[in-house]
Design a protein around this motif. Structure first.
Motif, mmCIF file in Angstrom:
data_model
loop_
_atom_site.group_PDB
_atom_site.id
_atom_site.type_symbol
_atom_site.label_atom_id
_atom_site.label_comp_id
_atom_site.label_asym_id
_atom_site.label_seq_id
_atom_site.Cartn_x
_atom_site.Cartn_y
_atom_site.Cartn_z
ATOM 1 N N GLN A 107 5.900 -43.563 70.960
ATOM 2 C CA GLN A 107 6.241 -42.449 71.844
ATOM 3 C C GLN A 107 5.531 -42.614 73.192
ATOM 4 O O GLN A 107 6.038 -42.190 74.215
ATOM 5 N N THR A 138 2.504 -44.485 79.813
ATOM 6 C CA THR A 138 3.905 -44.185 80.064
ATOM 7 C C THR A 138 4.515 -43.616 78.788
ATOM 8 O O THR A 138 4.009 -43.862 77.684
ATOM 9 N N ASP A 139 5.570 -42.848 78.946
ATOM 10 C CA ASP A 139 6.268 -42.361 77.763
ATOM 11 C C ASP A 139 7.292 -43.413 77.325
ATOM 12 O O ASP A 139 7.427 -44.470 77.948
ATOM 13 N N ALA A 140 8.030 -43.122 76.258
ATOM 14 C CA ALA A 140 8.974 -44.094 75.696
ATOM 15 C C ALA A 140 10.071 -44.462 76.687
ATOM 16 O O ALA A 140 10.625 -45.564 76.629
ATOM 17 N N ALA A 141 10.377 -43.557 77.621
ATOM 18 C CA ALA A 141 11.414 -43.819 78.626
ATOM 19 C C ALA A 141 10.877 -44.614 79.816
ATOM 20 O O ALA A 141 11.618 -44.957 80.721
ATOM 21 N N GLY A 142 9.574 -44.876 79.829
ATOM 22 C CA GLY A 142 8.971 -45.635 80.917
ATOM 23 C C GLY A 142 8.426 -44.784 82.055
ATOM 24 O O GLY A 142 7.973 -45.323 83.068
ATOM 25 N N LYS A 143 8.467 -43.476 81.905
ATOM 26 C CA LYS A 143 7.942 -42.578 82.944
ATOM 27 C C LYS A 143 6.412 -42.642 82.961
ATOM 28 O O LYS A 143 5.754 -42.494 81.927
ATOM 29 N N ASN A 202 6.912 -32.721 74.391
ATOM 30 C CA ASN A 202 6.330 -33.304 73.184
ATOM 31 C C ASN A 202 6.236 -32.185 72.156
ATOM 32 O O ASN A 202 5.714 -31.117 72.451
ATOM 33 N N ARG A 224 2.966 -45.468 75.604
ATOM 34 C CA ARG A 224 2.493 -46.835 75.784
ATOM 35 C C ARG A 224 1.270 -46.823 76.690
ATOM 36 O O ARG A 224 1.322 -46.306 77.801
ATOM 37 N N PHE A 245 6.351 -33.442 80.657
ATOM 38 C CA PHE A 245 7.208 -34.060 79.664
ATOM 39 C C PHE A 245 7.225 -33.194 78.423
ATOM 40 O O PHE A 245 6.421 -32.289 78.267
#
Length: 174
Positions: free
Chosen positions: A44, A61-66, A5, A46, A3
């Protein structure tokens, strides 16, 4: 990896689902590493999970839910497992290893004599490593942090001793 960052601090993180003890440990570890703890919608990253008996289930998870981390931590005390999860989170978020599992060795002096103590970086888990009843100085980690080397004046002059922490067999003169 996996990802993007920009690695700028502070990193907004939300924490959900853990019991209060684990949430408090994660909050401390992540703040020390440069995160700010906030609500899910503004984060950013979770973190969520739960304590399942003596196991911690941790998810990042990242903000997109990945999903970035989905792991079960077991085989140690809750505090130790929580520090391991925090380290994994920091590694994923920044690309830099976390320091939450770091231990500190230090000398405590009492009436001119002293002993070596060890504790977790956050001040918990204090353990007395030596019981020499003499002047001690300069504790240093060695050999995979399983040994502690220090100067001891018990024989009338400064000598270097080692202390095996892995099986607590005691000291050996080097």
């Amino acid at each position: 990896g996996g990802f993007t960052n920009d690695k700028s601090l502070p990193i907004p993180v939300s924490i959900e689902g853990f019991p209060p003890e684990i949430t408090a440990i994660l909050t401390f570890d992540l703040k020390v590493a440069g995160c700010i703890i906030g609500p899910e919608g503004e984060s950013q990253f979770r973190l969520n999970g739960k304590l399942n008996g003596s196991k911690i289930e941790g998810h990042l998870t990242d903000a997109a839910g990945k999903s970035l981390i989905s792991k079960v931590y077991q085989g140690a005390k809750t505090r130790t497992l929580t520090h391991a999860f925090a380290n994994d989170v920091i590694l994923k978020a920044t690309g830099t290893p976390g320091i939450a599992s770091t231990r500190v060795a230090f000398k405590n002096r009492n009436r001119g004599k002293g002993e070596i103590f060890i504790m977790d970086y956050d001040g918990h888990g204090l353990v007395q490593a030596t019981r020499d009843g003499s002047i001690v100085a300069a504790p240093s980690w060695g050999i995979g942090n399983r040994y502690l080397f220090y100067t001891l004046y018990a024989l009338g002059n400064p000598d270097i001793f080692s202390h095996n922490l892995s099986n607590e067999i005691g000291r050996a003169h080097v």
